[in-house]
Write an enzyme that holds these catalytic residues in place. Structure first.
Site, short mmCIF file in Angstrom:
data_model
loop_
_atom_site.label_atom_id
_atom_site.label_comp_id
_atom_site.label_asym_id
_atom_site.label_seq_id
_atom_site.Cartn_x
_atom_site.Cartn_y
_atom_site.Cartn_z
N PRO A 16 12.34 -8.92 14.00
CG PRO A 16 11.82 -7.11 15.34
CD PRO A 16 12.95 -8.01 14.96
CB CYS A 17 9.73 -9.63 9.10
SG CYS A 17 8.11 -10.34 9.44
CD GLN A 18 7.29 -5.90 13.35
OE1 GLN A 18 8.43 -6.24 13.11
NE2 GLN A 18 6.69 -6.08 14.50
N GLY A 19 7.73 -3.99 7.99
CA GLY A 19 8.33 -3.10 7.00
C GLY A 19 9.28 -3.80 6.07
CG PHE A 20 11.08 -8.23 5.38
CD1 PHE A 20 11.90 -8.40 4.28
CD2 PHE A 20 11.43 -8.85 6.56
CE1 PHE A 20 13.04 -9.16 4.35
CE2 PHE A 20 12.56 -9.62 6.65
CZ PHE A 20 13.38 -9.78 5.54
#
Length: 353
Positions: free
Chosen positions: A83-87
């Site tokens: 996941p790349c949420q909050g990258f």
């Protein structure tokens, strides 16, 4: 590597779309890792002996646990969709920000086990995130580990999936003489699998909600329907939502392929954003399957697609059974990589290892 099983693990596996596609391509899937137990339950039920492991990969000791799970086996391929949420890229484009822990964990796993190849899947928007610095940093770090890197955005519909869903893929090859070349599309746009071709054989559920385990009411009509059924003679996860009458009345006024813009003045005004009251088009692939927000509707019947219909549009075969409550099932389907797209990439990687 042609003479032995290609041992593979799936990081951030969810319910197993990537694993299923790679397994169908001939890989030996040892186990998948995630932190969502309902998805792991589905994974383990369907993945023919592969284990579903609940493990937080951001913990440093997780890689020692993976080594124990391998039981001395060589790890040939690592796949996954971190996941790349909050990258984040803080300071001087600091990729080591804690919010990037999922990608950092994937990189650490590749560094530790040195597979012959790996594949990462993610959303297309990552290409331009922070003006491309994230993509460039991912490539740089794996290149420093000795991998020849390739990336491309692929459309699932090009590979026989009845859905317009674009995904970003990175492929890394260790000790490779040539860069990886992604598979050419299997289908031209005029030959895409449509919604009707994909799900038109499933029971309409007009006056009934259906059951988690039921039966087909007619024979398959299209090649895709036959492919999804295989030898399966039981219909799983085909249960409709109990919409309120006023919701069904609004849906009934949306034409095939239409949305809220096609409604009469004053109708459906509670939802007026871009995707509101959208009917799938019977003569086109579906839009991207979401995780159950109830904004998309069957091209013909006045209801949301069932979990089984959404799974078909994600190219999960009908014998792939989703566990958990409805919210969990819809999330599992919506978050998955389409099986036939994963299989296409997996078959292509086999040519290089």
């Amino acid at each position: 590597m042609k003479n032995h099983q290609i041992n593979t693990i799936d990081l951030f596996c969810g319910c197993g779309g990537l694993s299923k596609g790679f397994q169908d391509a001939g890989y030996n899937i040892l186990f998948g890792i995630d932190v969502e137990q309902s998805a792991l339950n589905t994974y383990e039920k369907n993945m023919k002996g592969a284990k579903g492991i609940n493990l937080d990969l951001s913990a440093s000791e997780s890689f020692d646990q993976i080594e124990k799970l391998l039981e001395g086996k060589t790890l040939d391929v690592i796949i996954g969709g971190p996941p790349c949420q909050g990258f984040s890229l803080t300071g001087e484009r600091n990729f080591d920000d804690e919010r990037n822990r999922h990608y950092l964990a994937f990189i650490e796993c590749v560094k530790r086990f040195k597979p012959a190849a790996f594949m990462i899947e993610n959303v297309p928007g990552m290409v331009n995130l922070y003006k491309g610095h994230v993509k460039d940093e991912v490539i740089r770090r794996f290149t420093e580990l000795g991998y020849k890197m390739s990336w491309k955005i692929l459309c699932a519909a090009d590979y026989g999936v009845p859905q317009i869903r674009k995904r970003l893929f990175f492929v890394g090859l260790r000790d490779a003489e040539a860069s990886f070349v992604f598979p050419e599309p299997y289908l031209k746009e005029e030959d895409y699998i449509t919604c009707e071709q994909a799900i038109g054989d499933l029971p309409p559920l007009v006056d009934v909600l259906g059951k988690e385990i039921s039966t087909y009411e007619q024979l398959p009509i299209t090649d895709f329907q036959r492919l999804m059924r295989g030898d399966n003679d039981v219909l799983y996860n085909h249960v409709a939502i109990a919409h309120k009458d006023f919701v069904k009345e609004v849906i009934s006024q949306v034409p095939d392929g239409g949305n809220y813009k096609d409604l009469p003045d004053g109708v459906g005004t509670s939802r007026n954003f871009h995707m509101a009251w959208t009917r799938y088009a019977s003569n086109k692939p579906s839009r991207t399957i979401d995780t159950g927000h109830r904004n998309n509707f069957h091209y013909k019947w006045n209801r949301c697609p069932t979990v089984r219909e959404s799974a078909r549009l994600q190219s999960f075969p009908d014998d792939f059974v989703f566990l958990g409550n409805k919210t969990q099932q819809n999330r599992q389907v919506g978050n998955a990589v389409p099986v036939l797209l994963a299989k296409a990439v997996g078959i292509q990687i086999l040519k290089y290892i």
